[in-house]
Each structure stands twice: as structure tokens, then as C-alpha cells.
Design a protein around this motif. Structure first.
Motif, mmCIF file in Angstrom:
data_model
loop_
_atom_site.group_PDB
_atom_site.id
_atom_site.type_symbol
_atom_site.label_atom_id
_atom_site.label_comp_id
_atom_site.label_asym_id
_atom_site.label_seq_id
_atom_site.Cartn_x
_atom_site.Cartn_y
_atom_site.Cartn_z
ATOM 1 N N THR A 98 0.907 -1.374 -0.030
ATOM 2 C CA THR A 98 0.108 0.111 0.100
ATOM 3 C C THR A 98 0.787 1.342 0.211
ATOM 4 N N LEU A 99 1.992 1.171 0.713
ATOM 5 C CA LEU A 99 2.916 2.219 0.472
ATOM 6 C C LEU A 99 3.414 2.607 -0.639
ATOM 7 N N ALA A 100 3.815 1.554 -1.295
ATOM 8 C CA ALA A 100 4.205 1.591 -2.876
ATOM 9 C C ALA A 100 3.354 2.074 -3.562
ATOM 10 N N LEU A 101 1.828 1.747 -3.713
ATOM 11 C CA LEU A 101 0.974 2.244 -4.417
ATOM 12 C C LEU A 101 0.580 3.738 -3.958
ATOM 13 N N GLN A 102 0.713 4.187 -2.761
ATOM 14 C CA GLN A 102 0.528 5.566 -2.632
ATOM 15 C C GLN A 102 1.663 6.011 -3.125
ATOM 16 N N ALA A 103 3.010 5.839 -2.915
ATOM 17 C CA ALA A 103 4.201 6.504 -3.528
ATOM 18 C C ALA A 103 3.918 6.801 -5.039
ATOM 19 N N LEU A 140 13.305 8.042 5.414
ATOM 20 C CA LEU A 140 12.306 8.068 4.367
ATOM 21 C C LEU A 140 11.443 9.491 4.228
ATOM 22 N N TYR A 141 10.768 9.807 5.524
ATOM 23 C CA TYR A 141 10.410 10.954 5.485
ATOM 24 C C TYR A 141 11.008 12.131 5.329
ATOM 25 N N ALA A 142 12.339 12.171 5.509
ATOM 26 C CA ALA A 142 13.042 13.352 5.354
ATOM 27 C C ALA A 142 13.438 13.458 3.707
ATOM 28 N N ALA A 143 13.537 12.286 3.291
ATOM 29 C CA ALA A 143 13.667 12.031 1.802
ATOM 30 C C ALA A 143 12.582 12.427 1.001
ATOM 31 N N VAL A 144 11.163 12.161 1.280
ATOM 32 C CA VAL A 144 10.115 12.722 0.675
ATOM 33 C C VAL A 144 10.172 14.227 0.693
ATOM 34 N N GLY A 145 10.550 14.872 1.908
ATOM 35 C CA GLY A 145 10.403 16.350 2.128
ATOM 36 C C GLY A 145 11.246 16.768 0.962
ATOM 37 N N HIS A 167 8.253 22.371 2.706
ATOM 38 C CA HIS A 167 7.612 22.516 4.008
ATOM 39 C C HIS A 167 6.266 22.126 3.964
ATOM 40 N N THR A 168 5.619 22.321 3.156
ATOM 41 C CA THR A 168 4.060 21.846 2.876
ATOM 42 C C THR A 168 4.076 20.245 2.671
ATOM 43 N N THR A 169 5.057 19.769 2.535
ATOM 44 C CA THR A 169 5.038 18.249 2.679
ATOM 45 C C THR A 169 5.445 17.570 4.087
ATOM 46 N N LEU A 170 6.575 18.421 4.636
ATOM 47 C CA LEU A 170 7.048 17.716 5.894
ATOM 48 C C LEU A 170 6.023 18.116 7.093
ATOM 49 N N LEU A 171 5.500 19.266 7.114
ATOM 50 C CA LEU A 171 4.648 19.802 8.105
ATOM 51 C C LEU A 171 3.434 18.961 8.138
ATOM 52 N N PRO A 172 2.650 18.775 7.107
ATOM 53 C CA PRO A 172 1.360 17.991 6.997
ATOM 54 C C PRO A 172 1.625 16.458 7.220
ATOM 55 N N GLY A 173 2.865 15.946 6.908
ATOM 56 C CA GLY A 173 2.940 14.559 7.268
ATOM 57 C C GLY A 173 3.119 14.628 9.093
#
Length: 415
Positions: A98-103, A140-145, A167-173
């Protein structure tokens, strides 16, 4: 007395008796997890609305705009699935799928259509924190940001504008991770409260059953013994029979008062008074009694538990032995108080298989353990039985409060 009288039901000792008190239903009232869950869903929808507004105002081609809006729905559904309490306990292959599909759904518009999801990448960052172990999730969280810095820079945006997308990626996460954990914690808290309520009801039921056993076992044995004595005295010693009958009435009245105190809460007993009563009882049974008492000030809780121990010891002596001699010793020394009851005429092979043979030594052992003391019993080679109870002479009410929460096997042991 016989320490082997320990028969009982294994099911009852585990609290699975069919007549056990029904615990309060967890559905009573509004579960605290509902407001937290509603807040999480509202936040998810708010971020989705913010992303929709950004897509509609970005001036994208109609096809790219339509595809982006359609992809919002499965991304939102996946995020709701990942935010469900207990989602991190799902099988690892399913979580990875499910994480791969969401990515894939998150990066497709960015890579293929050249559009910016803004907060939708925050959904993916939050899901990584929720579903993966911390040592993997945070990198991985930091990599997405950081990945959301690249498209704006390739589109000739300034560094400040690119940082805003990150910022709008890391903060909502972080927000979604915190709200999902809050929802899970609230559900766990509600379940724990229901379990504590169930244990409190069960503990109080067992406490009352234990106190009734300890109170009435001694009193009823006394009444039975004295009634038998009265029966033999009436033809030859009517005056002595009248005196014994008066004592039976006194014991019955005291038993009634004890039961009422037990029903109202914790009761206190006097060890010295119980020793005097035990001596009278054993004398009436024709048993030679030697008593040694060297006591100073005792904590009420300690004195009550030792008095209860003495009651049970004397009750078992009368029920399970053919004693002719008994020694009772209550000595306080070096901050410890020790109670010893020793008698002859015990049958080491005695074992009462009856389902209602009593709680006896099982109760006493749990009581003394809760006080931080110890209880030892054993048979001697010469047909004697010895019970020793020892505890600190002074214990605070807080240290002894757990006595009400002890759970005893309904059919533990007798002497």
C-alpha cells in the motif's frame, strides 16, 4: 491442620466462572476515540481541499487537471487506511504494497504531468511514519520532503519557493502522524478504562468473598464447637451450658458485625483479642494451649492480617486435626512481628477434594506477600503442623492498599 487441602478449579482460579460479574460495557458513553478520529478525518479532508484548490488555480491543461483531481480519491482512501488505529500491526508485505501504491500515485503527477501536489506528498510522509519502524521511517520521511525541492528548482523557481513546497510536505506529514497516533492512543485508553473497570469489579467481588470466608469460617466453627459442647453439658451441667450458650450468642453477634464491616469496606481486627478468643476456643475443645505474647504497637493493617491468619490457623486446626496440644506465639522484635501456631495431631496425608473446601492458606499467603512479609507452613515428622507468618510491624495504609486488589483462587487451599 493440613497444608495439602488445596483443591480447586483451574477455571475458577482464572476468573472464568460462568457466574462471574459482567464487566461494564465499553460502549457505555461516547468513546474518547471518536472525537480524535473525527479530527483526523477533518484534517485529511482539509488538506485534500487545499490541494484541490491549488490544482484548480495552477492553470494546468484540462487533461492534467482532471487526472490530478481523479488521483486525489485513491490517495485519500489509502491515507485513511494507513491512519486506522492498529495499521502498523498489519503484515509487513501488505504495508509495503500500500505504501508503494501511494508513492506511485503521489509522484505520478509530479514526474509525468509536471504538476505540484503540495500537501499530497505530506500524506505519503505521514504514512511512512505510521507504518514503518522509526529507524526506516524517519530517513524516508526526510527523503520525501527533500524530493519536493527538486521539481520547483527544475522549473526555475527560487530556492525560497522550492523550500515552501518541501515545508508543505513535511509539516502535514507530522500533523497527520500526530493525529493518527492520538486516535490510536485514545482508543487504547478507552479499552484500558473498560478493562480496569472489569478488574475492579472482579477484585471487589473476590475481596468480599475472601473476607466472608475468613470471617465466617472461624465464627461458624466456634459456634458449631460450642453448640456440640452445650449439647453434652445440658443433662449434667445446665448452668455451664447456659454460660456457653451466652458465648454462642456473643460470637454470632460479633460475626454479624464483622460481616457488616466487611460489606462496608476494609475492617480492622485486634491480634490480642483474637489470641484470647482462640485460647478460649481451644480450651473448650479440650486442647492444651500455651500462649506467648510480646507485642508493642502494630500497624492496623499488619495486625488485621495477622489476626486473620490466626483465625484461619485455629479454624483449620479444629477442622483437620486431632490436636491435643497447641502453642501460639506472637512476638515483636527488631521491627518485625512473628506469629507462630504449632499443634500436634495433624495428618500429613489429609487432603479435602471437595469443591468448597476453602481458600485457607492461599488467601493467607497472598495477604502476607502483599504486606511484604512471608508465610511458611509445614509438617513435622512427629505429626505436628507449624504455621509461621512474619511481616514488618509498621506498614503505611498506602503500602497495604493493594490488599483490596488481591485476586485469590476461589478454591485455593485449606490447612
Amino acid at each position: 491442620m493440613d497444608s495439602h487441602d488445596r483443591s480447586g478449579s483451574a477455571d475458577e482460579s482464572r476468573g472464568s466462572r460462568p457466574e462471574a460479574v459482567t464487566p461494564p460495557s465499553p460502549s457505555i458513553g461516547i468513546p474518547v476515540s471518536r472525537p480524535a478520529r473525527a479530527l483526523l478525518v477533518a484534517t485529511l479532508l482539509g488538506y485534500a481541499l487545499l490541494t484541490t484548490t491549488g490544482i484548480l488555480s495552477a492553470g494546468m491543461p484540462p487533461t492534467a487537471e482532471a487526472i490530478s483531481l481523479l488521483l486525489l480519491l485513491p490517495v485519500l482512501a489509502l491515507q485513511l487506511l494507513h491512519s486506522t488505529p492498529g495499521g502498523s500491526r498489519a503484515p509487513l508485505p501488505r504495508r509495503c504494497l500500500t505504501l508503494a501504491l501511494q508513492a506511485l500515485l503521489t509522484y505520478f503527477p509530479v514526474v509525468v504531468l509536471g504538476t505540484y501536489w503540495e500537501t499530497m506528498a505530506g500524506y505519503l510522509a505521514g504514512s511512512l511514519l505510521l507504518l514503518l519502524p522509526p529507524r526506516v521511517a524517519w530517513p524516508l520521511y526526510a527523503a520525501v520532503g527533500l524530493s519536493m525541492l527538486v521539481p520547483p528548482l527544475l522549473d526555475a523557481r527560487t530556492v525560497i519557493e522550492s523550500a515552501a513546497f518541501s515545508h508543505t510536505t513535511l509539516l502535514p506529514g507530522l500533523v497527520l502522524y500526530g493525529l493518527a497516533r492520538l486516535t490510536e492512543l485514545a482508543a487504547h485508553l478507552h479499552t484500558t478504562r473498560a478493562e480496569l473497570a472489569r478488574r475492579a469489579v472482579t477484585g471487589e467481588r473476590l475481596r468480599f468473598a475472601r473476607d466472608l470466608h475468613d470471617l465466617l469460617g472461624f465464627s461458624l466453627s466456634s459456634i458449631a464447637l460450642k453448640s456440640e459442647l452445650i449439647h453434652h453439658l445440658i443433662p449434667t451441667h445446665p448452668q455451664r451450658a447456659m454460660e456457653e450458650a451466652g458465648e454462642v450468642l456473643t460470637i454470632a453477634g460479633q460475626s454479624l458485625a464483622d460481616v457488616r464491616r466487611a460489606a462496608g469496606g476494609y475492617r480492622t481486627l485486634s491480634l490480642r483479642q483474637e489470641i484470647r478468643t482462640a485460647q478460649t476456643m481451644l480450651d473448650a475443645a479440650g486442647i492444651d494451649v500455651r500462649v506467648r505474647v510480646e507485642l508493642a504497637t502494630l500497624s492496623p493493617h499488619v495486625e488485621t492480617e495477622l489476626a486473620t491468619t490466626l483465625r484461619e490457623a485455629v479454624t483449620n486446626l479444629l477442622r483437620h486435626s486431632k490436636a491435643r496440644h497447641c502453642a501460639i506465639e506472637a512476638v515483636q522484635q527488631d521491627g518485625l512481628v512473628r506469629l507462630v501456631v504449632e499443634n500436634d495431631g495433624a495428618d500429613p496425608a489429609h487432603h479435602n477434594p471437595g469443591p468448597h473446601s476453602g481458600n485457607g492458606l492461599g488467601n493467607l499467603h497472598a495477604r502476607m506477600t502483599a504486606l511484604g512479609g512471608r508465610l511458611e507452613t509445614g509438617h513435622g515428622e512427629d505429626g505436628t503442623f507449624r504455621l509461621l507468618a512474619e511481616a514488618s510491624a509498621m506498614r503505611t495504609a498506602d503500602a497495604c492498599a493493594e490488599l483490596k486488589e488481591i485476586t485469590f483462587p476461589p478454591n485455593g487451599s485449606a490447612a
